[in-house]
Design an enzyme around this catalytic site. Structure first.
Site, PDB file in Angstrom:
ATOM      1  N   ASN A   7       0.873  -1.173   0.000  1.00 24.62           N
ATOM      2  CA  ASN A   7       0.000   0.000   0.000  1.00 24.62           C
ATOM      3  C   ASN A   7       0.905   1.215   0.000  1.00 24.62           C
ATOM      4  O   ASN A   7       1.388   1.644   1.044  1.00 24.62           O
ATOM      5  CB  ASN A   7      -0.878  -0.047   1.263  1.00 24.62           C
ATOM      6  CG  ASN A   7      -1.783   1.159   1.382  1.00 24.62           C
ATOM      7  OD1 ASN A   7      -1.780   2.043   0.524  1.00 24.62           O
ATOM      8  ND2 ASN A   7      -2.557   1.207   2.457  1.00 24.62           N
ATOM      9  N   ARG A  85      -2.856  -2.218  -3.065  1.00 25.04           N
ATOM     10  CA  ARG A  85      -4.033  -1.383  -2.828  1.00 25.04           C
ATOM     11  C   ARG A  85      -3.956  -0.210  -3.800  1.00 25.04           C
ATOM     12  O   ARG A  85      -2.952   0.507  -3.853  1.00 25.04           O
ATOM     13  CB  ARG A  85      -4.015  -0.852  -1.400  1.00 25.04           C
ATOM     14  CG  ARG A  85      -5.173   0.082  -1.154  1.00 25.04           C
ATOM     15  CD  ARG A  85      -5.096   0.746   0.187  1.00 25.04           C
ATOM     16  NE  ARG A  85      -6.237   1.626   0.352  1.00 25.04           N
ATOM     17  CZ  ARG A  85      -6.239   2.683   1.152  1.00 25.04           C
ATOM     18  NH1 ARG A  85      -5.177   2.970   1.869  1.00 25.04           N
ATOM     19  NH2 ARG A  85      -7.307   3.439   1.257  1.00 25.04           N
ATOM     20  N   HIS A 174     -12.651   2.867   0.830  1.00 24.04           N
ATOM     21  CA  HIS A 174     -12.628   1.843   1.900  1.00 24.04           C
ATOM     22  C   HIS A 174     -13.407   0.601   1.474  1.00 24.04           C
ATOM     23  O   HIS A 174     -13.866  -0.162   2.330  1.00 24.04           O
ATOM     24  CB  HIS A 174     -13.256   2.346   3.218  1.00 24.04           C
ATOM     25  CG  HIS A 174     -12.464   3.372   3.950  1.00 24.04           C
ATOM     26  ND1 HIS A 174     -13.074   4.404   4.643  1.00 24.04           N
ATOM     27  CD2 HIS A 174     -11.130   3.523   4.118  1.00 24.04           C
ATOM     28  CE1 HIS A 174     -12.134   5.146   5.203  1.00 24.04           C
ATOM     29  NE2 HIS A 174     -10.949   4.639   4.907  1.00 24.04           N
ATOM     30  N   ARG A 235      -9.929  15.262   7.895  1.00 23.42           N
ATOM     31  CA  ARG A 235     -10.803  15.709   6.795  1.00 23.42           C
ATOM     32  C   ARG A 235     -12.118  16.231   7.356  1.00 23.42           C
ATOM     33  O   ARG A 235     -12.653  15.666   8.317  1.00 23.42           O
ATOM     34  CB  ARG A 235     -11.084  14.567   5.816  1.00 23.42           C
ATOM     35  CG  ARG A 235      -9.862  14.046   5.103  1.00 23.42           C
ATOM     36  CD  ARG A 235     -10.264  13.071   3.992  1.00 23.42           C
ATOM     37  NE  ARG A 235      -9.109  12.325   3.521  1.00 23.42           N
ATOM     38  CZ  ARG A 235      -8.977  11.009   3.623  1.00 23.42           C
ATOM     39  NH1 ARG A 235      -9.938  10.278   4.157  1.00 23.42           N
ATOM     40  NH2 ARG A 235      -7.894  10.419   3.175  1.00 23.42           N
ATOM     41  N   GLU A 379      -8.103  -5.312   5.928  1.00 23.63           N
ATOM     42  CA  GLU A 379      -8.018  -5.022   4.492  1.00 23.63           C
ATOM     43  C   GLU A 379      -6.879  -5.802   3.833  1.00 23.63           C
ATOM     44  O   GLU A 379      -6.996  -6.237   2.692  1.00 23.63           O
ATOM     45  CB  GLU A 379      -7.797  -3.514   4.291  1.00 23.63           C
ATOM     46  CG  GLU A 379      -9.033  -2.701   4.629  1.00 23.63           C
ATOM     47  CD  GLU A 379      -8.733  -1.229   4.830  1.00 23.63           C
ATOM     48  OE1 GLU A 379      -8.254  -0.876   5.933  1.00 23.63           O
ATOM     49  OE2 GLU A 379      -8.971  -0.443   3.909  1.00 23.63           O
TER      50      GLU A 379
END
Ligand code: ADP
Length: 412
Positions: A7, A85, A174, A235, A379
């Site tokens: 990733n 990813r 996600h 965010r 994940e």
């Protein structure tokens, strides 16, 4: 099959080697602060955490050190596939894909949609292809799971040609986590595999919720980019777009600079003025810090409102499932969110919630209430599973590449 999961971010590269047959993680780590004198490789192998300096290393040098580490551990020669990813697949990918020049070209086409993530993801793919030229490489997209959303969920009410000509729509992110967590929820909570309605709340540094009906995403909170939706670590989540033009004028700055603040200096960090880390904010709130308390209150309110929105998409709710660093660990945050959903019948079982739901196979609400539960995400395992499945069925040279959607239930 042992899969190297990569990733790559703009200044970091996370990696793990996972045995896809049982989900065991053989080594995992992160090369971070890349390009700076403080660059380090932090990793966990054989139960021990270790750190090495990468002084000034960029991605390529850092990944070479990762390969050296895998050689030292006797793992390099046992890796059979690499799973990457990839954050933004636009509307081009509805499942994981073996990486071919055509797939790379399509990921490049998605750079305007994912300018903060896709270039680093592509760099990771390019370096891994150089380091492991003989291994199958697979792209697993954050957006793919949400490609089942209907137009009422993915369209923004803007001029239609913005969608038709400029690809402006909700994509959602996600997806790997929402897919894994919803599959696990069906299994662990005893839901009907053919008929279920689940709200998944992935609450980590980035936060998003999804509505999952019978294994398919029907709505989600993140949008064209991950800044949309509920309040996150740094965010803002959804805001009135007029704030951007207003602050541009107020601060005499560019729209990009305002966007940078909405991505990096907002959310929990923006309101608390302290940190983007929920643990630090909780500690400050307990010490009476007013803005830390307000940040947590706003966070929970925003997640609960988003969950209510997801229930509208589903028409009913069989389970609200918490995952991610905050969702799995922040007991009082879960309690506040469930309390705010009391209007829909949710009633917390405080003891089960304290136990992180463990005593009740994840359930944190009373048995008379709609179910809310904790289901840890994974994940990396999902990426390893997809990469292994695609590598197992690798097409012969010249054949059409196989696109893979995981329908089976994860086993870890
Ligand atoms: P990422 O999205 O980067 O993968 P994580 O899923 O690890 O992040 O989530 C990070 C968030 O989880 C941080 O806000 C962190 O404070 C929070 N978190 C982790 N452990 C706890 C805990 N025990 N209590 C409260 N919050 C926690």
């Amino acid at each position: 099959m042992n899969v190297l999961v990569l990733n790559c971010g703009s200044s970091s590269a996370k990696f793990a080697v996972i045995d896809s047959s049982n989900g065991h993680e053989l080594v995992s780590g992160i090369a971070q602060r890349l390009g700076s004198a403080q660059a380090t490789l932090d990793f966990k192998a054989e139960g021990k955490k270790q750190s090495r300096s990468l002084h000034g290393a960029q991605h390529e040098a850092a990944l070479r050190v990762v390969v050296e580490l895998l050689e030292e551990l006797g793992l390099a020669c046992r890796i059979q596939a690499v799973g990457h990813r990839v954050v933004h697949g636009g509307a081009k990918f509805s499942g994981s894909m073996p990486i071919t020049p055509e797939v790379v070209a399509k990921i490049e086409e998605c750079i305007p949609l994912g300018p903060l993530h896709n270039p680093a993801n592509l760099l990771g793919i390019q370096i891994a292809q150089e380091l492991f030229p003989d291994l199958p490489q697979v792209a697993v997209f954050d957006t793919a799971f949400h490609q089942t959303m209907p137009p009422r969920a993915y369209l923004y009410a803007v001029p239609y040609e913005w969608f038709a000509k400029h690809e402006v729509r909700r994509y959602g992110f996600h997806g790997t986590s929402h897919r894994y967590v919803s599959q696990q929820a069906v299994r662990q909570l005893g839901l009907d595999p053919e008929d279920h309605a689940i709200v998944t709340a992935h609450l980590g540094n980035g936060c998003s919720l999804a509505a999952v009906r019978n294994g398919q995403s029907t709505d989600t909170t993140m949008g064209l980019t991950p800044v949309d939706g509920c309040v996150m670590g740094t965010r803002s989540g959804s805001i009135d777009p007029s704030i951007i033009t207003h602050m541009k004028k107020e601060l005499s700055c560019t729209a990009d600079e305002v966007m940078d603040s909405l991505n990096k200096r907002s959310g929990l960090l923006g309101i608390s003025g302290l940190s983007n880390d929920m643990r630090a904010i909780q500690a400050a709130a307990e010490g009476g810090h007013a803005h830390a308390r307000l940040a947590i209150e706003k966070f929970c309110y925003s997640v609960a409102k988003a969950a209510a929105g997801m229930i509208v998409s589903l028409g009913r709710v069989d389970a609200l499932v918490f995952a991610g660093g905050i969702g799995e660990n922040a007991v009082s945050v879960r309690a506040q969110i469930v309390d705010l959903l009391g209007f829909a019948g949710f009633a917390l079982d405080p003891h089960a919630n304290e136990m992180h739901g463990r005593s009740l196979r994840g359930r944190i609400t009373r048995t008379t209430s709609p179910m809310a539960a904790v289901v840890p995400t994974n994940e990396e395992y999902m990426i390893a599973m997809d990469a292994a499945a695609i590598a197992d069925s690798a097409p012969s040279p010249g054949a059409e590449p196989l696109e893979f959607r995981t329908e089976r239930t994860a086993t870890a």
